[in-house]
Design a protein around this motif. Structure first.
Motif, PDB file in Angstrom:
ATOM      1  N   ASP A  49       0.124 -13.581  -7.510  1.00 36.98           N
ATOM      2  CA  ASP A  49      -0.559 -14.837  -7.716  1.00 36.98           C
ATOM      3  C   ASP A  49      -2.068 -14.646  -7.569  1.00 36.98           C
ATOM      4  O   ASP A  49      -2.711 -15.248  -6.731  1.00 36.98           O
ATOM      5  CB  ASP A  49      -0.078 -15.865  -6.711  1.00 36.98           C
ATOM      6  N   GLY A  50      -2.626 -13.784  -8.361  1.00 37.07           N
ATOM      7  CA  GLY A  50      -4.047 -13.507  -8.288  1.00 37.07           C
ATOM      8  C   GLY A  50      -4.592 -13.144  -9.647  1.00 37.07           C
ATOM      9  O   GLY A  50      -3.892 -13.157 -10.654  1.00 37.07           O
ATOM     10  N   SER A  51      -5.878 -12.808  -9.682  1.00 34.23           N
ATOM     11  CA  SER A  51      -6.554 -12.437 -10.928  1.00 34.23           C
ATOM     12  C   SER A  51      -7.342 -11.148 -10.716  1.00 34.23           C
ATOM     13  O   SER A  51      -8.455 -11.007 -11.215  1.00 34.23           O
ATOM     14  CB  SER A  51      -7.505 -13.560 -11.371  1.00 34.23           C
ATOM     15  N   ASN A  52      -6.764 -10.216  -9.956  1.00 37.13           N
ATOM     16  CA  ASN A  52      -7.480  -8.992  -9.611  1.00 37.13           C
ATOM     17  C   ASN A  52      -7.101  -7.883 -10.592  1.00 37.13           C
ATOM     18  O   ASN A  52      -5.989  -7.371 -10.570  1.00 37.13           O
ATOM     19  CB  ASN A  52      -7.149  -8.579  -8.171  1.00 37.13           C
ATOM     20  N   MET A  53      -8.039  -7.490 -11.444  1.00 30.54           N
ATOM     21  CA  MET A  53      -7.712  -6.568 -12.532  1.00 30.54           C
ATOM     22  C   MET A  53      -7.533  -5.133 -12.058  1.00 30.54           C
ATOM     23  O   MET A  53      -6.626  -4.431 -12.521  1.00 30.54           O
ATOM     24  CB  MET A  53      -8.792  -6.652 -13.611  1.00 30.54           C
ATOM     25  N   ILE A  54      -8.357  -4.668 -11.128  1.00 31.84           N
ATOM     26  CA  ILE A  54      -8.170  -3.296 -10.640  1.00 31.84           C
ATOM     27  C   ILE A  54      -6.850  -3.203  -9.879  1.00 31.84           C
ATOM     28  O   ILE A  54      -6.149  -2.183  -9.935  1.00 31.84           O
ATOM     29  CB  ILE A  54      -9.364  -2.819  -9.768  1.00 31.84           C
ATOM     30  N   GLY A  55      -6.462  -4.284  -9.214  1.00 33.66           N
ATOM     31  CA  GLY A  55      -5.167  -4.311  -8.548  1.00 33.66           C
ATOM     32  C   GLY A  55      -4.021  -4.258  -9.547  1.00 33.66           C
ATOM     33  O   GLY A  55      -2.980  -3.648  -9.284  1.00 33.66           O
ATOM     34  N   GLU A  56      -4.213  -4.875 -10.720  1.00 26.93           N
ATOM     35  CA  GLU A  56      -3.173  -4.867 -11.744  1.00 26.93           C
ATOM     36  C   GLU A  56      -2.986  -3.471 -12.339  1.00 26.93           C
ATOM     37  O   GLU A  56      -1.878  -3.085 -12.712  1.00 26.93           O
ATOM     38  CB  GLU A  56      -3.506  -5.868 -12.847  1.00 26.93           C
ATOM     39  N   VAL A  57      -4.081  -2.708 -12.416  1.00 30.14           N
ATOM     40  CA  VAL A  57      -3.966  -1.340 -12.920  1.00 30.14           C
ATOM     41  C   VAL A  57      -3.104  -0.515 -11.967  1.00 30.14           C
ATOM     42  O   VAL A  57      -2.254   0.282 -12.394  1.00 30.14           O
ATOM     43  CB  VAL A  57      -5.358  -0.694 -13.098  1.00 30.14           C
ATOM     44  N   ARG A  58      -3.289  -0.714 -10.677  1.00 34.96           N
ATOM     45  CA  ARG A  58      -2.455  -0.020  -9.685  1.00 34.96           C
ATOM     46  C   ARG A  58      -0.981  -0.434  -9.823  1.00 34.96           C
ATOM     47  O   ARG A  58      -0.079   0.416  -9.777  1.00 34.96           O
ATOM     48  CB  ARG A  58      -2.945  -0.320  -8.273  1.00 34.96           C
ATOM     49  N   GLN A  59      -0.741  -1.734 -10.000  1.00 34.84           N
ATOM     50  CA  GLN A  59       0.631  -2.201 -10.161  1.00 34.84           C
ATOM     51  C   GLN A  59       1.293  -1.559 -11.382  1.00 34.84           C
ATOM     52  O   GLN A  59       2.469  -1.180 -11.340  1.00 34.84           O
ATOM     53  CB  GLN A  59       0.654  -3.723 -10.315  1.00 34.84           C
ATOM     54  N   ALA A  60       0.543  -1.464 -12.474  1.00 35.18           N
ATOM     55  CA  ALA A  60       1.086  -0.849 -13.685  1.00 35.18           C
ATOM     56  C   ALA A  60       1.436   0.608 -13.439  1.00 35.18           C
ATOM     57  O   ALA A  60       2.493   1.098 -13.867  1.00 35.18           O
ATOM     58  CB  ALA A  60       0.080  -0.959 -14.826  1.00 35.18           C
ATOM     59  N   LEU A  61       0.566   1.319 -12.751  1.00 35.74           N
ATOM     60  CA  LEU A  61       0.807   2.723 -12.419  1.00 35.74           C
ATOM     61  C   LEU A  61       2.114   2.880 -11.642  1.00 35.74           C
ATOM     62  O   LEU A  61       2.983   3.695 -11.985  1.00 35.74           O
ATOM     63  CB  LEU A  61      -0.368   3.263 -11.594  1.00 35.74           C
ATOM     64  N   LEU A  62       2.274   2.070 -10.606  1.00 38.33           N
ATOM     65  CA  LEU A  62       3.439   2.212  -9.737  1.00 38.33           C
ATOM     66  C   LEU A  62       4.728   1.744 -10.425  1.00 38.33           C
ATOM     67  O   LEU A  62       5.761   2.432 -10.355  1.00 38.33           O
ATOM     68  CB  LEU A  62       3.214   1.423  -8.446  1.00 38.33           C
ATOM     69  N   LEU A  63       4.681   0.594 -11.083  1.00 35.10           N
ATOM     70  CA  LEU A  63       5.888   0.078 -11.723  1.00 35.10           C
ATOM     71  C   LEU A  63       6.359   1.000 -12.848  1.00 35.10           C
ATOM     72  O   LEU A  63       7.555   1.293 -12.965  1.00 35.10           O
ATOM     73  CB  LEU A  63       5.634  -1.325 -12.271  1.00 35.10           C
ATOM     74  N   GLN A  64       5.447   1.485 -13.653  1.00 35.42           N
ATOM     75  CA  GLN A  64       5.836   2.318 -14.779  1.00 35.42           C
ATOM     76  C   GLN A  64       6.296   3.714 -14.355  1.00 35.42           C
ATOM     77  O   GLN A  64       7.066   4.362 -15.067  1.00 35.42           O
ATOM     78  CB  GLN A  64       4.691   2.402 -15.787  1.00 35.42           C
TER      79      GLN A  64
END
Length: 450
Positions: A327-342
């Motif tokens: 529930d946020g708008s943090n783009m650098i955090g989203e890049v980390r999430q993509a790395l881990l999930l993928q």
């Protein structure tokens, strides 16, 4: 009187994504004009030197899917612990009460949060136009212009109410004519076709379960006529697939082709539930996919097959999605999430930190149909982010650029958009953040009580 061009050398960054600019970059006005290798000097004199020896230098991150207004309903009690359809049904009545002031403030909040996280270009998907909110996109343009961030604002739409078999309540929908007329107005008023554009408009029916087949076709025709892009949610959940089969007699990709959307003008949010044949068709058509890892995890929607889509020919970018499903708008955090999930899907050797950064930069730029942003190269727009590693989480980190993701960076120190500093020393230039946050909190409480 002609204004003298300003040449700025961002000098000797601590680390970067490419050794071609390990000695920094030179910016003139809004463009990158020179890359400096380690130990070298600019070929021409410069007017300003910015010492970046404490900073990791990366291209400005590009957010390819968002819903700014949802910053008002983060962690909303009625929507907790639900999958997509019941989550939407719990929130639509709340969102139907949005006011122009709420749109203005929530847009500011979302864009500030994005800027602070190293984002320089943001796409928003706004599809709610209840009575009194007919000029929501105009309000977003105004706020983005004030903040100096690059935006792709999509004129969303919903025309299929609950009583017609759709999901949204009737108070949130418009007629096809209202939607198409306003789409033309917005493109004429705000869309910039030139390289370096700060504002572009795309057309974006919300989803197959919220608009009519006729509107999907008419929107595709209008986008082709006016040369703008198309965007929608697709294949986010199995419920959506079941809905398409029940409502239209076909799976989502078949429906997309039937209404004239299976082409390189289109980018889709989520793109999770495709079979191999559908991935091949999407790739052949060069349809873009905005992967939204945090939202997909929070709503338990599934995992986007990013590598399969890329190998088929799809541009793959990243989006934070709505700030009520992130529930946020943090783009650098989203890049980390993509790395881990993928990595769970494809493994650590396939999903490197460089690959994740690629999705958030040139991949997202491809989704938006742009080749002037998303990369640090001569002739590209001067959109950059500089991060310090001065927090405890980075102590002892070996690779600074990898540490941004592996150690979990959350905030940029400096952010430049089109050659102008928009974040300095971790603060948005010209914004009283405490005052803005206080207003947002008050409006969110008003919305919840209404």
């Amino acid at each position: 009187m002609q204004v003298k061009s300003q040449r700025t050398w961002i000098k000797n960054p601590l680390d970067c994504l490419d050794p071609a600019y390990a000695g920094g970059i030179v910016i003139q006005n809004d463009l990158i004009v020179e890359l400096i290798r380690a130990g070298e000097q600019p070929l021409q004199s410069v007017d300003e030197v910015v010492d970046a020896h404490e900073h990791v230098l990366i291209p400005g991150l590009i957010n390819s899917h968002h819903h700014f207004y949802q910053t008002l309903t983060r962690a909303f009690p009625a929507a907790l612990n639900k999958n997509l359809f019941p989550w939407l049904q719990s929130l639509y009545p709340v969102w139907a009460r949005l006011t122009p002031e709420m749109i203005a403030t929530s847009t500011q909040i979302a864009l500030c949060e994005l800027l602070l996280s190293g984002c320089t270009t943001a796409s928003d998907h706004h599809y709610l136009f209840p009575n009194g909110l007919e000029h929501a996109i105009d309000i977003q343009v105004e706020q983005a212009t004030k903040l100096g961030i690059r935006v792709h604002l999509t004129r969303g739409s919903m025309s299929l109410g609950e009583d017609q078999g759709g999901l949204p309540p009737r108070t949130t929908i418009q007629t096809d004519r209202e939607i198409l007329d306003d789409s033309q107005r917005l493109i004429k008023a705000y869309h910039q076709y030139k390289d370096g554009a700060m504002t572009r408009i795309a057309l974006a029916p919300c989803s197959p379960f919220s608009v009519s087949e006729e509107l999907m076709r008419a929107t595709a025709d209008l986008a082709q006529e006016l040369d703008v892009r198309l965007h929608t949610h697709l294949a986010e959940t199995h419920d959506e697939t079941d809905f398409c089969i029940k409502m239209f007699g076909v799976r989502p990709v078949d429906y997309l082709e039937r209404v004239g959307w299976l082409n390189n003008r289109t980018w889709l949010a989520h793109g999770i539930h495709f079979n191999d044949e559908e991935i091949a068709r999407l790739g052949k058509a060069n349809v873009g996919i905005a992967h939204c890892p945090s939202s997909n995890m929070l709503l338990a929607s599934g995992q986007c097959p990013t590598i399969a889509l890329q190998e088929a020919g799809c541009p793959v970018g990243l989006g934070v999605d709505g700030s009520a499903s992130n529930d946020g708008s943090n783009m650098i955090g989203e890049v980390r999430q993509a790395l881990l999930l993928q990595r769970l899907r494809y493994g650590a050797e396939e999903i490197t930190h460089q690959k994740a950064f690629e999705w958030a930069t040139i991949g997202s730029a491809g989704c938006l149909g742009r080749d002037d942003i998303g990369k640090i190269a001569v002739g590209k727009q001067a959109d950059i982010a500089l991060f310090k590693l001065d927090e405890i989480r980075f102590a002892g980190a070996g690779s600074p650029v990898a540490a941004l993701l592996l150690c979990g960076a959350t905030k940029a120190d400096k952010v430049m958009v089109a050659g102008k500093w928009r974040v300095l020393e971790g603060q948005i230039v010209g914004v009283d953040m405490n005052q803005l946050m206080a207003k947002q909190i008050t409006l969110a409480a008003d919305l919840a009580r209404a």
